[in-house]
Design a protein around this motif. Structure first.
Motif, PDB file in Angstrom:
ATOM      1  N   LEU A  97       0.820  -1.211   0.000  1.00 45.91           N
ATOM      2  CA  LEU A  97       0.000   0.000   0.000  1.00 45.91           C
ATOM      3  C   LEU A  97       0.855   1.263   0.000  1.00 45.91           C
ATOM      4  N   VAL A  98       0.524   2.186  -0.923  1.00 47.21           N
ATOM      5  CA  VAL A  98       1.222   3.471  -0.977  1.00 47.21           C
ATOM      6  C   VAL A  98       0.300   4.657  -0.746  1.00 47.21           C
ATOM      7  N   GLY A  99      -1.006   4.478  -0.851  1.00 43.09           N
ATOM      8  CA  GLY A  99      -1.908   5.598  -0.619  1.00 43.09           C
ATOM      9  C   GLY A  99      -3.334   5.276  -1.009  1.00 43.09           C
ATOM     10  N   ALA A 100      -4.208   6.238  -0.708  1.00 44.13           N
ATOM     11  CA  ALA A 100      -5.621   6.072  -1.019  1.00 44.13           C
ATOM     12  C   ALA A 100      -6.218   7.418  -1.384  1.00 44.13           C
ATOM     13  N   ALA A 101      -7.198   7.380  -2.278  1.00 43.63           N
ATOM     14  CA  ALA A 101      -7.913   8.597  -2.684  1.00 43.63           C
ATOM     15  C   ALA A 101      -9.148   8.198  -3.466  1.00 43.63           C
ATOM     16  N   GLY A 102     -10.211   8.963  -3.295  1.00 43.42           N
ATOM     17  CA  GLY A 102     -11.414   8.749  -4.089  1.00 43.42           C
ATOM     18  C   GLY A 102     -12.026   7.375  -3.967  1.00 43.42           C
ATOM     19  N   GLY A 103     -11.974   6.766  -2.794  1.00 43.31           N
ATOM     20  CA  GLY A 103     -12.565   5.450  -2.607  1.00 43.31           C
ATOM     21  C   GLY A 103     -11.720   4.295  -3.105  1.00 43.31           C
ATOM     22  N   ARG A 104     -10.507   4.593  -3.522  1.00 46.25           N
ATOM     23  CA  ARG A 104      -9.589   3.555  -3.989  1.00 46.25           C
ATOM     24  C   ARG A 104      -8.342   3.538  -3.124  1.00 46.25           C
ATOM     25  N   SER A 105      -7.772   2.363  -2.956  1.00 47.69           N
ATOM     26  CA  SER A 105      -6.468   2.226  -2.317  1.00 47.69           C
ATOM     27  C   SER A 105      -5.487   1.755  -3.380  1.00 47.69           C
ATOM     28  N   TYR A 106      -4.291   2.338  -3.366  1.00 46.63           N
ATOM     29  CA  TYR A 106      -3.298   2.072  -4.391  1.00 46.63           C
ATOM     30  C   TYR A 106      -2.109   1.319  -3.814  1.00 46.63           C
ATOM     31  N   PHE A 107      -1.703   0.281  -4.540  1.00 49.70           N
ATOM     32  CA  PHE A 107      -0.601  -0.576  -4.122  1.00 49.70           C
ATOM     33  C   PHE A 107       0.462  -0.602  -5.215  1.00 49.70           C
ATOM     34  N   ILE A 108       1.741  -0.562  -4.798  1.00 52.19           N
ATOM     35  CA  ILE A 108       2.840  -0.725  -5.747  1.00 52.19           C
ATOM     36  C   ILE A 108       2.899  -2.199  -6.123  1.00 52.19           C
ATOM     37  N   ASN A 109       2.997  -2.467  -7.402  1.00 54.51           N
ATOM     38  CA  ASN A 109       3.073  -3.828  -7.924  1.00 54.51           C
ATOM     39  C   ASN A 109       4.299  -4.535  -7.340  1.00 54.51           C
ATOM     40  N   ILE A 110       4.117  -5.711  -6.767  1.00 52.06           N
ATOM     41  CA  ILE A 110       5.218  -6.452  -6.146  1.00 52.06           C
ATOM     42  C   ILE A 110       6.324  -6.747  -7.154  1.00 52.06           C
ATOM     43  N   GLN A 111       5.967  -6.936  -8.412  1.00 53.98           N
ATOM     44  CA  GLN A 111       6.978  -7.214  -9.428  1.00 53.98           C
ATOM     45  C   GLN A 111       7.908  -6.018  -9.593  1.00 53.98           C
ATOM     46  N   SER A 112       7.383  -4.812  -9.487  1.00 51.09           N
ATOM     47  CA  SER A 112       8.219  -3.611  -9.565  1.00 51.09           C
ATOM     48  C   SER A 112       9.207  -3.568  -8.410  1.00 51.09           C
ATOM     49  N   ILE A 113       8.752  -3.938  -7.221  1.00 52.59           N
ATOM     50  CA  ILE A 113       9.623  -3.950  -6.045  1.00 52.59           C
ATOM     51  C   ILE A 113      10.729  -4.982  -6.224  1.00 52.59           C
ATOM     52  N   ILE A 114      10.371  -6.166  -6.676  1.00 54.19           N
ATOM     53  CA  ILE A 114      11.352  -7.236  -6.882  1.00 54.19           C
ATOM     54  C   ILE A 114      12.418  -6.792  -7.888  1.00 54.19           C
ATOM     55  N   GLU A 115      11.984  -6.185  -8.981  1.00 53.29           N
ATOM     56  CA  GLU A 115      12.928  -5.748 -10.012  1.00 53.29           C
ATOM     57  C   GLU A 115      13.810  -4.603  -9.525  1.00 53.29           C
ATOM     58  N   LEU A 116      13.235  -3.598  -8.870  1.00 53.78           N
ATOM     59  CA  LEU A 116      14.007  -2.446  -8.409  1.00 53.78           C
ATOM     60  C   LEU A 116      15.019  -2.811  -7.338  1.00 53.78           C
ATOM     61  N   MET A 117      14.694  -3.792  -6.514  1.00 50.70           N
ATOM     62  CA  MET A 117      15.592  -4.185  -5.435  1.00 50.70           C
ATOM     63  C   MET A 117      16.498  -5.344  -5.835  1.00 50.70           C
ATOM     64  N   ASN A 118      16.424  -5.762  -7.087  1.00 54.34           N
ATOM     65  CA  ASN A 118      17.263  -6.851  -7.594  1.00 54.34           C
ATOM     66  C   ASN A 118      17.102  -8.119  -6.765  1.00 54.34           C
ATOM     67  N   LEU A 119      15.870  -8.422  -6.381  1.00 60.66           N
ATOM     68  CA  LEU A 119      15.594  -9.616  -5.591  1.00 60.66           C
ATOM     69  C   LEU A 119      15.362 -10.795  -6.513  1.00 60.66           C
ATOM     70  N   ALA A 120      15.791 -11.945  -6.078  1.00 62.25           N
ATOM     71  CA  ALA A 120      15.583 -13.170  -6.848  1.00 62.25           C
ATOM     72  C   ALA A 120      14.768 -14.121  -5.993  1.00 62.25           C
ATOM     73  N   PRO A 121      13.878 -14.896  -6.605  1.00 62.96           N
ATOM     74  CA  PRO A 121      13.113 -15.872  -5.820  1.00 62.96           C
ATOM     75  C   PRO A 121      14.031 -16.925  -5.227  1.00 62.96           C
ATOM     76  N   ALA A 122      13.651 -17.447  -4.067  1.00 65.20           N
ATOM     77  CA  ALA A 122      14.429 -18.497  -3.418  1.00 65.20           C
ATOM     78  C   ALA A 122      14.414 -19.752  -4.277  1.00 65.20           C
ATOM     79  N   GLU A 123      15.494 -20.458  -4.271  1.00 64.19           N
ATOM     80  CA  GLU A 123      15.584 -21.721  -4.999  1.00 64.19           C
ATOM     81  C   GLU A 123      14.704 -22.760  -4.324  1.00 64.19           C
ATOM     82  N   SER A 124      13.932 -23.501  -5.102  1.00 63.68           N
ATOM     83  CA  SER A 124      13.120 -24.571  -4.509  1.00 63.68           C
ATOM     84  C   SER A 124      13.929 -25.850  -4.471  1.00 63.68           C
ATOM     85  N   ASN A 125      13.708 -26.639  -3.422  1.00 62.59           N
ATOM     86  CA  ASN A 125      14.479 -27.887  -3.252  1.00 62.59           C
ATOM     87  C   ASN A 125      13.825 -29.026  -3.950  1.00 62.59           C
TER      88      ASN A 125
END
Length: 125
Positions: A97-125
């Motif tokens: 969540l980043v904010g709300a206005a006009g009856g809507r709540s706005y969220f930053i897309n998790i994919q954008s966060i993953i890409e901007l922070m250079n995160l990689a998914p954990a390896e599955s065993n």
């Protein structure tokens, strides 16, 4: 941090799934994607994804900030909820969540966060 993560897991009734990218799921809004958020102030709140990708201008005292590729929902949020995690029905993270206005709540897309922070998914065993 572990204690906080544990409380989130309990609030969501189970472990989180892998992050969900909506980038290739343009029809998610047409399907009325059910979403859920756990906010510090609002607690557990359910709603529907209304628009993706959404663009919204947040007005501050000294400037306006335009954010793109947002998830717009009908979840009613309160001050203190900012940063809350948005998940789908399978508990897969969608955004924060980043904010709300006009009856809507706005969220930053998790994919954008993953890409901007250079995160990689954990390896599955």
């Amino acid at each position: 941090l572990a204690a906080t993560a544990g409380r989130i897991t309990v609030a969501l009734s189970g472990p989180l799934g892998p992050p969900r990218s909506l980038a290739q799921e343009i029809d998610a809004v047409e399907q009325n994607l059910a979403v859920r958020m756990i906010g510090r102030t609002s607690g557990s709140a359910h709603g529907t994804l209304l628009e993706f990708p959404a663009v919204h201008t947040f007005e501050y005292e000294d400037r306006d900030v335009v954010l793109f590729s947002l998830l717009a929902t009908d979840i009613q949020t309160s001050g203190g909820d900012y940063g809350a995690l948005l998940v789908d029905a399978d508990r897969r993270p969608l955004g924060t969540l980043v904010g709300a206005a006009g009856g809507r709540s706005y969220f930053i897309n998790i994919q954008s966060i993953i890409e901007l922070m250079n995160l990689a998914p954990a390896e599955s065993n």
